[in-house]
Design a protein around this motif. Structure first.
Motif, short mmCIF file in Angstrom:
data_model
loop_
_atom_site.label_atom_id
_atom_site.label_comp_id
_atom_site.label_asym_id
_atom_site.label_seq_id
_atom_site.Cartn_x
_atom_site.Cartn_y
_atom_site.Cartn_z
N LYS A 14 -5.20 -7.67 -9.53
CA LYS A 14 -6.00 -7.66 -10.75
C LYS A 14 -6.42 -6.22 -11.01
CE LYS A 14 -9.81 -10.00 -13.03
NZ LYS A 14 -10.86 -10.99 -12.91
N PHE A 15 -6.12 -5.73 -12.21
CA PHE A 15 -6.43 -4.37 -12.57
C PHE A 15 -6.88 -4.34 -14.03
CE2 PHE A 15 -5.19 -0.18 -14.22
CZ PHE A 15 -5.88 0.64 -13.35
N ALA A 16 -8.04 -3.77 -14.27
CA ALA A 16 -8.58 -3.66 -15.63
C ALA A 16 -8.64 -5.03 -16.31
CB ALA A 16 -7.78 -2.67 -16.45
N GLY A 17 -8.98 -6.06 -15.54
CA GLY A 17 -9.13 -7.40 -16.11
C GLY A 17 -7.83 -8.16 -16.33
N ARG A 18 -6.71 -7.57 -15.97
CA ARG A 18 -5.42 -8.24 -16.14
C ARG A 18 -4.75 -8.44 -14.79
NH1 ARG A 18 -1.79 -5.07 -20.08
NH2 ARG A 18 -0.47 -6.89 -19.69
N ILE A 19 -3.90 -9.44 -14.72
CA ILE A 19 -3.14 -9.71 -13.49
C ILE A 19 -1.77 -9.04 -13.61
CG2 ILE A 19 -2.10 -11.51 -12.05
CD1 ILE A 19 -5.14 -11.59 -12.01
N PHE A 20 -1.41 -8.26 -12.59
CA PHE A 20 -0.12 -7.59 -12.56
C PHE A 20 0.63 -8.03 -11.31
CE2 PHE A 20 -2.74 -4.78 -15.07
CZ PHE A 20 -1.87 -4.35 -16.08
N GLU A 21 1.92 -8.25 -11.46
CA GLU A 21 2.78 -8.57 -10.32
C GLU A 21 3.81 -7.46 -10.22
OE1 GLU A 21 6.10 -11.88 -9.39
OE2 GLU A 21 4.08 -12.66 -9.75
N THR A 22 3.89 -6.84 -9.05
CA THR A 22 4.85 -5.75 -8.84
C THR A 22 5.67 -6.04 -7.59
OG1 THR A 22 3.25 -4.46 -7.57
CG2 THR A 22 3.37 -4.01 -9.92
N THR A 23 6.88 -5.54 -7.62
CA THR A 23 7.77 -5.66 -6.47
C THR A 23 8.08 -4.26 -5.98
OG1 THR A 23 8.74 -7.67 -7.36
CG2 THR A 23 9.99 -6.54 -5.66
N SER A 24 8.04 -4.10 -4.67
CA SER A 24 8.39 -2.81 -4.09
C SER A 24 9.33 -3.03 -2.92
CB SER A 24 7.14 -2.04 -3.67
OG SER A 24 6.41 -2.76 -2.71
N GLU A 25 9.99 -1.95 -2.55
CA GLU A 25 10.97 -1.99 -1.46
C GLU A 25 10.59 -0.98 -0.40
OE1 GLU A 25 15.73 -1.19 -0.75
OE2 GLU A 25 14.98 -1.46 -2.77
N LEU A 26 10.77 -1.36 0.85
CA LEU A 26 10.52 -0.47 1.98
C LEU A 26 11.68 0.53 2.03
CD1 LEU A 26 8.39 -0.14 4.20
CD2 LEU A 26 9.80 -1.58 5.63
N VAL A 27 11.40 1.80 1.71
CA VAL A 27 12.46 2.81 1.64
C VAL A 27 12.47 3.76 2.83
CG1 VAL A 27 12.68 2.68 -0.87
CG2 VAL A 27 11.09 4.32 0.14
N GLU A 28 11.38 3.76 3.59
CA GLU A 28 11.32 4.56 4.81
C GLU A 28 10.42 3.85 5.79
OE1 GLU A 28 10.08 9.09 6.18
OE2 GLU A 28 10.48 8.69 4.07
N PHE A 29 10.82 3.80 7.06
CA PHE A 29 10.03 3.09 8.06
C PHE A 29 10.24 3.71 9.42
CE2 PHE A 29 9.61 -0.32 11.24
CZ PHE A 29 8.31 -0.70 10.99
N GLU A 30 9.15 4.18 10.02
CA GLU A 30 9.14 4.65 11.40
C GLU A 30 8.03 3.88 12.10
OE1 GLU A 30 8.97 8.97 11.90
OE2 GLU A 30 9.53 9.13 9.79
N ALA A 31 8.38 3.00 12.99
CA ALA A 31 7.40 2.15 13.67
C ALA A 31 6.24 2.98 14.21
CB ALA A 31 8.06 1.36 14.79
N ASN A 32 5.03 2.53 13.90
CA ASN A 32 3.79 3.16 14.36
C ASN A 32 3.58 4.58 13.83
OD1 ASN A 32 3.11 0.89 15.94
ND2 ASN A 32 4.51 1.60 17.51
N ARG A 33 4.39 5.01 12.84
CA ARG A 33 4.24 6.37 12.33
C ARG A 33 4.17 6.45 10.82
NH1 ARG A 33 8.11 8.90 16.57
NH2 ARG A 33 6.57 9.39 18.15
N LYS A 34 5.11 5.79 10.12
CA LYS A 34 5.19 6.00 8.68
C LYS A 34 5.83 4.80 7.98
CE LYS A 34 6.61 9.54 5.40
NZ LYS A 34 7.34 10.82 5.27
#
Length: 109
Positions: A14-34
């Protein structure tokens, strides 16, 4: 299953009184780091979230950075949206800290 490159997540917010749905993708992953996730269908808004985790003497320091790009007339809202994202982040980080300290989540190996 466990997070890995290419994992997609959908977030409803919920942002500024409206409901937003967004999709994102994991593009970088270092366990316990980033963790880096990038929105892939956010229309005139491009949002990249970068979380880095740095061990400290008493725990872990978390940096959460958002890279926000707005297109067209929406770009005039950049300062307002940046402030709102910053305000929204605090309770989320507090909740994450509680979950980690209570043992609800464990570090990934």
């Amino acid at each position: 299953g466990p997070a890995q490159l290419g994992t997609k997540m959908t977030e409803v917010r919920k942002f500024a009184g409206r409901i937003f749905e967004t999709t994102s993708e994991l593009v970088e992953f270092e366990a316990n780091r980033k963790i880096v996730r990038k929105g892939d269908d956010n229309g005139p808004m491009s949002l990249t979230g970068i979380l880095t985790f740095t061990p400290t003497g008493s725990g872990t320091h978390v940096d959460w950075v958002w890279e926000l790009e707005l297109a067209g007339l929406l770009s005039l809202m950049t300062p307002i949206m940046a402030r709102q994202l910053r305000n929204d982040a605090e309770p989320h980080l507090d909740k994450l800290k509680q979950l980690l300290e209570n043992g609800r989540f464990k570090p990934l190996d």
